[in-house]
Design an enzyme around this catalytic site. Structure first.
Site, PDB file in Angstrom:
ATOM      1  N   GLU A  44      -8.190   0.295  -9.279  1.00 50.25           N
ATOM      2  CA  GLU A  44      -6.813   0.477  -8.816  1.00 50.25           C
ATOM      3  C   GLU A  44      -5.820  -0.405  -9.569  1.00 50.25           C
ATOM      4  O   GLU A  44      -6.151  -1.519  -9.991  1.00 50.25           O
ATOM      5  CB  GLU A  44      -6.735   0.158  -7.314  1.00 50.25           C
ATOM      6  N   GLU A 242      -7.456  10.793  -2.040  1.00 49.69           N
ATOM      7  CA  GLU A 242      -8.856  10.633  -1.653  1.00 49.69           C
ATOM      8  C   GLU A 242      -8.901   9.937  -0.300  1.00 49.69           C
ATOM      9  O   GLU A 242      -7.923   9.348   0.144  1.00 49.69           O
ATOM     10  CB  GLU A 242      -9.640   9.834  -2.693  1.00 49.69           C
TER      11      GLU A 242
END
Length: 334
Positions: A44, A242
């Site tokens: 991330e 997600e």
């Protein structure tokens, strides 16, 4: 910085990207249609502000600022001097607490704390800008490598930090590098940066509902997803999603369908990553529910059909694939 025998980490990373592209050249654009470029912890775009592995942090702690290596401190010092406040460049906020604290435990993150002062605005602008520049450097390298691969999109994952979202300071987002507060949008600059490189914004916690989360931690995953979706839409970038945690139940599936697929065409997510493939997914009831979920996500007609009809069709899929599913479950268990 050229800390690896005269080369920067980004240069080494670009070498890996080129090797990946060349090795899998025959799959590019057909089997491989999207490359999610890792940007930081868990892939991330964020600072490692809440490390879980060694017990340093635990949910719903605010995390800590990551600005204490010599290169970051040098940059902070220069930024402070540039605005005529050299005293701001010695270190990060001294009253921002520690990894497991809550916002009100600290002087910086409490309701009217240092985050809302002139110093706080300076520090957060610098800290978040450093993260954006990091993302810009990696994306520039990635687009330089993969631009010649037709049919392949690049995506970047942004963390769904939903705890303390309901507070004014949004402390856990701030320590991660997202300058997002009650009065400052931290996701629009990220979306604009991705737009410059034609990248997809991949966001998490799509399966979560506010009322399922600890209310004392002021978790607001639904509001957070809405804010990020608005930033992506405004910047003209595709939004993918997600689920943050493994879920196999109808409630989570319903939330994903409502958030990602059952929307107007311009608001629909361009892709969804399901977590996760493992032995639990291949349990008969979970697999049947998953088959129905996939049908609802991919077929507009299935979203309009009654649940009983979709489940009957999913039952047929589950029955037809039973030998393969059993084989997969055994393989993953072993």
């Amino acid at each position: 910085m050229p800390v690896l025998k005269g080369r920067t980490p980004i240069q080494c990373y670009a070498d890996f990207m080129r090797a990946f592209r060349d090795h899998f050249a025959t799959f590019m654009g057909n089997t491989i249609v999207e490359i999610q470029v890792g940007m930081g912890p868990a892939g991330e775009l964020r600072y490692p502000s809440y490390p879980e592995s060694d017990g340093t942090w635990s949910f719903p702690g605010i995390g800590e600022f990551q600005c204490y290596d010599r290169f970051m401190l040098s940059s902070l010092k220069a930024a402070a001097e540039a605005v005529g406040k050299p005293e701001w460049g010695n270190a990060g906020p001294g009253d921002s607490g520690s990894y497991k604290d809550w916002p009100e435990d600290t002087g910086f993150f409490r309701r009217e704390g240092g985050w809302s002062t002139e110093y706080g605005e300076f520090f957060m602008s610098w800290y978040s800008q450093m993260l954006l520049e990091h993302g810009e450097r990696i994306l520039s390298a990635a687009t330089g490598v993969f631009t010649g691969s037709p049919g392949v999109k690049i995506s970047v994952k942004v963390a769904g930090i939903h705890w303390h979202y309901g507070t004014r300071s949004h402390a856990a987002e701030l320590t991660a590098g997202y300058y997002n507060t009650r009065s400052h949008d931290g996701y629009a600059p990220i979306a604009r940066m991705l737009a410059r490189h034609g990248a997809v914004l991949n966001f998490t916690c799509v399966e979560m509902r506010d009322h399922e989360q600890p209310q004392d931690a002021q978790c607001r995953p639904e509001a957070l997803v809405q804010q990020v979706a608005a930033a992506a839409r405004e910047a003209g970038v595709g939004l993918a999603g997600e689920n943050a945690l493994p879920r196999y139940d109808d409630t989570a599936h319903d939330q994903v369908v409502a958030t990602a697929a059952d929307r107007a065409a311009e608001d629909r997510m361009v892709a969804f990553t399901y977590l996760r493939m493992g032995p639990d997914l291949f349990q008969p009831d979970n697999w049947r529910r998953f088959a129905a979920f996939v049908k609802r996500m991919t077929e507009p007609g299935a979203r309009e059909a009654c649940r009983e009809q979709v489940e009957r069709e999913a039952e047929g899929v589950a029955h037809a694939t039973q030998p393969l599913v059993h084989e997969a479950a055994v393989a993953l268990t072993n």
